[in-house]
Design a protein around this motif. Structure first.
Motif, short mmCIF file in Angstrom:
data_model
loop_
_atom_site.label_atom_id
_atom_site.label_comp_id
_atom_site.label_asym_id
_atom_site.label_seq_id
_atom_site.Cartn_x
_atom_site.Cartn_y
_atom_site.Cartn_z
N ILE A 23 0.62 -1.16 -0.04
CA ILE A 23 -0.06 -0.04 0.00
C ILE A 23 0.66 1.21 0.12
N ALA A 24 2.07 1.21 0.45
CA ALA A 24 2.74 2.40 0.73
C ALA A 24 3.51 2.71 -0.71
N ILE A 25 3.82 1.55 -1.50
CA ILE A 25 4.26 1.71 -2.68
C ILE A 25 3.13 2.32 -3.44
N GLY A 26 1.96 1.40 -3.77
CA GLY A 26 0.93 1.54 -4.71
C GLY A 26 0.11 2.85 -4.43
N GLY A 27 -0.03 3.42 -2.95
CA GLY A 27 -0.48 4.63 -2.76
C GLY A 27 0.09 5.85 -3.27
N ILE A 28 1.19 5.82 -3.79
CA ILE A 28 1.84 7.08 -4.28
C ILE A 28 0.98 7.40 -5.54
N TRP A 29 0.42 6.27 -6.21
CA TRP A 29 -0.27 6.63 -7.61
C TRP A 29 -1.58 7.32 -7.31
N ASN A 82 4.03 -4.70 -16.16
CA ASN A 82 4.68 -5.85 -15.76
C ASN A 82 4.77 -6.38 -14.24
N ASP A 83 4.20 -7.24 -13.67
CA ASP A 83 3.90 -7.42 -12.10
C ASP A 83 5.09 -8.45 -11.72
N GLU A 84 5.73 -8.93 -12.66
CA GLU A 84 6.68 -10.03 -12.34
C GLU A 84 5.90 -11.29 -11.68
N GLY A 85 4.75 -11.33 -11.83
CA GLY A 85 4.05 -12.41 -10.85
C GLY A 85 4.29 -12.14 -9.37
N ASP A 86 4.46 -11.04 -9.06
CA ASP A 86 4.46 -10.51 -7.60
C ASP A 86 3.09 -9.85 -7.19
N PRO A 87 2.23 -10.34 -6.43
CA PRO A 87 0.97 -9.51 -6.08
C PRO A 87 1.16 -8.08 -5.57
N LYS A 88 2.35 -8.04 -4.66
CA LYS A 88 2.39 -6.42 -4.34
C LYS A 88 2.75 -5.69 -5.59
N SER A 90 1.47 -6.23 -8.47
CA SER A 90 0.24 -6.29 -9.16
C SER A 90 -0.67 -4.98 -8.57
N ILE A 91 -0.52 -4.66 -7.25
CA ILE A 91 -1.31 -3.74 -6.80
C ILE A 91 -0.51 -2.47 -7.22
N SER A 92 0.54 -2.23 -7.17
CA SER A 92 1.04 -1.04 -7.69
C SER A 92 0.83 -0.74 -9.11
N ALA A 93 0.73 -1.98 -9.96
CA ALA A 93 0.28 -1.74 -11.66
C ALA A 93 -1.22 -1.19 -11.60
N PRO A 109 -4.65 -9.23 -12.88
CA PRO A 109 -3.47 -9.86 -12.94
C PRO A 109 -3.59 -11.45 -13.13
N PHE A 110 -2.77 -12.28 -13.07
CA PHE A 110 -2.58 -13.66 -13.53
C PHE A 110 -2.83 -14.63 -12.00
N GLY A 111 -3.68 -15.25 -11.86
CA GLY A 111 -3.85 -16.30 -10.78
C GLY A 111 -4.73 -15.42 -9.59
N PRO A 112 -5.22 -16.61 -8.81
CA PRO A 112 -6.25 -15.87 -7.65
C PRO A 112 -5.70 -15.35 -6.74
N VAL A 113 -4.60 -15.54 -6.18
CA VAL A 113 -3.93 -14.58 -5.05
C VAL A 113 -3.72 -13.17 -5.51
N ALA A 114 -2.88 -13.18 -6.78
CA ALA A 114 -2.98 -11.89 -7.13
C ALA A 114 -4.23 -10.98 -7.49
#
Length: 383
Positions: A23-29, A82-88, A90-93, A109-114
């Motif tokens: 959230i700290a990263i994604g929140g800047i957007w 590109n989220d690199e398959g990383d859910p964190k 994915s949020i920033s994206a 994104p790709f997959g249920p967790v993301a």
């Protein structure tokens, strides 16, 4: 594309830490460029794909399809993150696509967790800003999400459709071998429900440690129950192959079903073990001639992967809906209506949403390995 093999009951708990970290990263957007500008006549859609990392083969295949569609529509601006398959990531994206790029509709994104991570990270106001299509099986919890829809059936639907096959052959008694973990519990519960619905006789189940190298003791015990078929369904395909090898060494004469993901190169590599084994969990998807021709012209010979076809299909759907809703956000209902009203106009024909369940449905097929080749022996819509 067998995403059915992953348990989903604990998805929400898994993503809590992801959201806090992101959230700290994604929140800047969020909040930046609230008065987003779109060029006159320009249609903008986005995608969140794993273009690098362990899942990059999926992301690159999907981007092939989306870019192929974009090339045919010069008024379309496609932005891929590109989220690199990383859910964190994915949020920033998601935050960037919505707040910086001014995109209301995206694929991924790709997959249920993301997918769960992106949905749960939204503020209430953000849910009114965009709609997205998760590249995921449709879990029960996802069906209630107001601005997210899934593009793959539930695990239960996949199992139910696939295991109609032995029933058509008069085979009803079976045993399940699965892993001793949360995934195994999920599979056993669903297979029990499938057995009731299809009137099959589940004789029992055996939970194994997928890391074991030998399963001969378990196999001999199972064979003594005389099942007409055995379902081997751990999340670890090498473990499945070892179990099947032990079943054949024990001279089991019934039918064997492998419920794990598989590829043709795996079949070739383990031909001796997999010969005569039935492989499940694969969709039966027919591509339009126009799409196949475009793909051939762009990328040469060969059949497009299902991920490339899906990329093309959803670029098509999002583009046309965005074009027809220039001043307002289209809804999940609009997407289901569009798919169901164009059964023969999309790159993949015959797609259909059950609007009551909010779940996409398509035929599932079963293969048998015959002389080292995959031979389709059953399609669920044709039984």
């Amino acid at each position: 594309m067998n995403q059915s093999t992953k348990p989903t009951g604990k998805i929400t708990k898994i993503v809590i830490g992801i959201i806090i970290a992101a959230i700290a990263i994604g929140g800047i957007w969020y909040g930046i460029n609230k008065n987003r500008q779109v060029a006159p006549g320009e249609i903008k859609i986005g995608a969140i794909l794993p273009m690098t990392g362990d899942l990059a083969n999926f992301g690159n295949d999907i981007s092939k399809g989306m870019n192929l569609f974009a090339e045919q529509h010069p008024d379309l601006k496609l932005v891929i993150e590109n989220d690199e398959g990383d859910p964190k990531k994915s949020i920033s994206a998601m935050k960037k696509l919505s707040s910086i790029d001014g995109i209301h509709y995206f694929y991924g994104p790709f997959g249920p967790v993301a997918a769960e991570a992106v949905y749960s990270a939204q503020s209430e106001s953000e849910k009114g800003l965009f709609t997205f299509v998760a590249m995921s099986m449709c879990t029960d919890q996802f069906k209630n999400y107001e601005n997210m829809i899934c593009n793959y059936p539930t695990p239960y639907y996949q199992l139910k459709e696939s295991y109609k096959h032995p029933k058509t052959l008069g085979k009803t008694s079976f045993y399940v071998i699965t892993s001793n973990d949360a995934f195994g519990e999920s599979i056993l519960q669903m297979m029990g429900d499938v057995a009731k619905e299809l009137e099959l006789n589940l004789l029992g189940s055996e939970k194994v440690n997928a890391s074991d190298m030998d399963f001969s003791i378990s196999v001999r015990k199972i064979i003594q129950t005389n099942p007409e078929f055995i379902v081997v369904a751990t999340m670890d395909q090498p473990a499945n192959i070892r179990i099947i090898k032990n079943l054949k060494e024990a001279e089991y004469k019934g039918m064997i079903y492998d419920g794990g993901d598989f590829e043709e190169k795996m079949v070739k590599e383990f031909q001796g073990v997999l010969e005569g084994v039935y492989l499940t969990g694969q969709p039966k998807l027919d591509y339009s001639s126009d799409f196949s021709s475009l793909y051939s012209q762009k990328y040469g010979e060969g059949k497009p992967s299902v991920y490339t076809a899906y990329g093309y299909v959803w670029a098509d759907i999002l583009y046309n809906l965005a074009k027809s809703h220039p001043k307002d956000q289209f809804t999940i209902q609009d997407m289901m209506d569009y798919v169901n009203s164009h059964p023969n106009d999309l790159a993949i024909s015959g797609l259909n949403y059950d609007q009551t369940k909010r779940e996409i449905e398509f035929p599932m097929q079963v293969f048998v390995v015959e002389n080292g080749e995959l031979k389709s022996v059953f399609v669920s819509s044709e039984e």
